[in-house]
Design a protein around this motif. Structure first.
Motif, PDB file in Angstrom:
ATOM      1  N   SER A  56       0.829  -1.211   0.000  1.00 25.55           N
ATOM      2  CA  SER A  56       0.000   0.000   0.000  1.00 25.55           C
ATOM      3  C   SER A  56       0.862   1.258   0.000  1.00 25.55           C
ATOM      4  CB  SER A  56      -0.931   0.005   1.212  1.00 25.55           C
ATOM      5  OG  SER A  56      -1.837  -1.078   1.167  1.00 25.55           O
ATOM      6  N   ALA A  57       1.964   1.241   0.753  1.00 22.31           N
ATOM      7  CA  ALA A  57       2.841   2.413   0.811  1.00 22.31           C
ATOM      8  C   ALA A  57       3.478   2.678  -0.552  1.00 22.31           C
ATOM      9  CB  ALA A  57       3.916   2.206   1.874  1.00 22.31           C
ATOM     10  N   ARG A  58       3.901   1.633  -1.246  1.00 28.06           N
ATOM     11  CA  ARG A  58       4.491   1.803  -2.577  1.00 28.06           C
ATOM     12  C   ARG A  58       3.468   2.376  -3.549  1.00 28.06           C
ATOM     13  NH1 ARG A  58       5.601  -3.322  -4.610  1.00 28.06           N
ATOM     14  NH2 ARG A  58       6.698  -2.319  -6.336  1.00 28.06           N
ATOM     15  N   LEU A  59       2.248   1.872  -3.478  1.00 28.65           N
ATOM     16  CA  LEU A  59       1.199   2.364  -4.368  1.00 28.65           C
ATOM     17  C   LEU A  59       0.827   3.806  -4.038  1.00 28.65           C
ATOM     18  CD1 LEU A  59      -0.919  -0.886  -4.337  1.00 28.65           C
ATOM     19  CD2 LEU A  59      -0.015   0.160  -6.420  1.00 28.65           C
ATOM     20  N   ALA A  60       0.762   4.132  -2.737  1.00 27.06           N
ATOM     21  CA  ALA A  60       0.398   5.484  -2.330  1.00 27.06           C
ATOM     22  C   ALA A  60       1.456   6.491  -2.769  1.00 27.06           C
ATOM     23  CB  ALA A  60       0.204   5.549  -0.820  1.00 27.06           C
ATOM     24  N   ALA A  61       2.730   6.089  -2.753  1.00 29.92           N
ATOM     25  CA  ALA A  61       3.781   6.974  -3.224  1.00 29.92           C
ATOM     26  C   ALA A  61       3.659   7.222  -4.726  1.00 29.92           C
ATOM     27  CB  ALA A  61       5.150   6.381  -2.894  1.00 29.92           C
TER      28      ALA A  61
END
Length: 407
Positions: A56-61
């Motif tokens: 999720s963090a990679r996608l949010a970035a």
């Protein structure tokens, strides 16, 4: 939106969503399912949550906009998968609202749990209708109070003569119970997604979000582990599983009955705070899906004076009130976990499509597999009902596409 949240505030928002009430609600149902393997179930739930958080963090970035996996699935996998993620979020978090309302009732007035739960939903829906908004400042206060209460629980239990390390594990468990306990405990970890859904309000999201998500998750895991060990040491898995208000019962069994009202008040306040944030979040996601035509357009209405999605808030409040009046806490947690696990399965599948190395793809694969396994291991009623609701959402999407062809 205005980008005002730094790493500290983002971590606080994630912690407020996770430790706000999850540990007060999910511990007893998980102990009933996992038995002597409760701590192993907690570790497994944390592993799956970490994989989901990493993806999720990679996608949010990459996509720093509001909407979370509703946006990621749409951009990486196609409109249907984005819609299904949004649908899973709405139904799962609506059940989370019911679980939080029932937690308020369990700690505030155990004999009238459902009545208190419905009253809490009505009161907070009315407050939200009037324009109440969550903020990082409120989250700081909630986190500080709840962490203080949980610290008191840990110290009271572990320093008492009733504590026994032999109660921390046992032979009365099976693999199916361990997986089901992990699925139920996943409910308590799901709040870190609040950070990614605030992508448009975070400063330097490419740097802030990947730092804030694992920090919030790691702190929550340490808190959950300490509280679980403390409660198990005085109640054991059986006593913990039978309790309607496990942390209040734990301090009483530890010989600190004077702390029981403090724990009950802290749990009720934490659950009320989480319930308000959930009602706000679900109603805003409902608003976004209604604007895109995935839900009835009437739900996209915004009140001309209060500037809130009042139709969506009233609809969410009505559904949550019915669930709070008719379901039990374990059923609400199980159904919520199923919907949220489906949501994160799509997040991991979306992360798999990003240009990345072997490690990132391995994490996404483990997260996707873990979500599917834990969803299938939940209580049968939760799995069947959750699958049926997801299928109903998919059917509605197909019917709408046939009636309104076009991009």
């Amino acid at each position: 939106m205005k980008r005002t949240l730094g790493v500290f505030d983002a971590v606080v928002v994630g912690l407020g969503a996770m430790v706000g009430a999850g540990i007060f609600a999910a511990l007893a149902p998980a102990a009933r399912a996992a038995g002597g393997a409760l701590l192993a179930a907690l570790a497994l739930a944390a592993l799956v949550a970490y994989c989901n958080a990493h993806s999720s963090a990679r996608l949010a970035a990459r996509y720093p906009s509001s909407g979370g996996t509703y946006v990621y699935g749409r951009e990486r996998l196609g409109p249907f998968w984005g819609y299904l993620a949004g649908w899973g979020f709405v139904v799962g978090k609506t059940a989370s609202c019911a679980a939080m309302a029932l937690t308020v009732g369990a700690y505030a007035w155990p004999g009238q749990q459902h009545v208190v739960a419905v009253a809490a939903v009505v009161a907070l829906t009315a407050a939200s209708y009037g324009g109440v908004q969550k903020s990082a400042r409120i989250a700081r206060v909630i986190v500080a109070v709840v962490l203080a209460v949980l610290a008191g629980v840990v110290v009271a239990c572990l320093s008492s003569g009733a504590a026994d390390a032999g109660r921390l594990s046992g032979s009365d468990w099976a693999a199916a119970g361990l997986l089901q306990g992990a699925g139920l405990l996943f409910f308590a970890f799901a709040g870190y997604a609040r950070i990614t859904t605030l992508g448009e309000e975070v400063r330097d999201p490419e740097r802030t979000i990947p730092r804030a998500v694992p920090l919030a998750l790691g702190i929550a895991l340490l808190v959950y582990a300490a509280v679980s060990v403390a409660a198990l040491s005085v109640l054991g898995a059986d006593g913990l599983g039978r309790s309607a208000a496990p942390l209040a019962d734990a301090v009483r069994a530890a010989g600190w009955p004077g702390l029981t009202p403090v724990v009950r008040v802290g749990a009720a306040l934490a659950a009320l705070g989480s319930l308000l944030a959930l009602v706000l979040g679900v109603s805003r996601t409902t608003l976004a899906m209604a604007r895109d035509g995935h839900l009835p357009r009437a739900l996209a209405a915004v009140h001309p004076r209060h500037q809130v999605p009042h139709h969506a808030e009233l609809a969410v409040g009505a559904v949550v009130a019915v669930l709070a009046a008719t379901t039990d806490l374990r059923g609400a947690i199980g159904f919520s976990s199923f919907g949220v696990l489906a949501y994160y399965a799509i997040a991991n599948a979306s992360a798999w499509t990003l240009d990345s190395g072997v490690k990132d793809r391995a994490v996404a694969a483990v997260g996707l597999s873990g979500c599917v396994v834990l969803a299938c291991a939940l209580p049968a009623a939760s799995t069947v009902t959750g699958a049926a609701v997801l299928a109903l959402g998919a059917l509605a999407y197909g019917v709408r596409r046939r009636l309104t062809p076009g991009p």
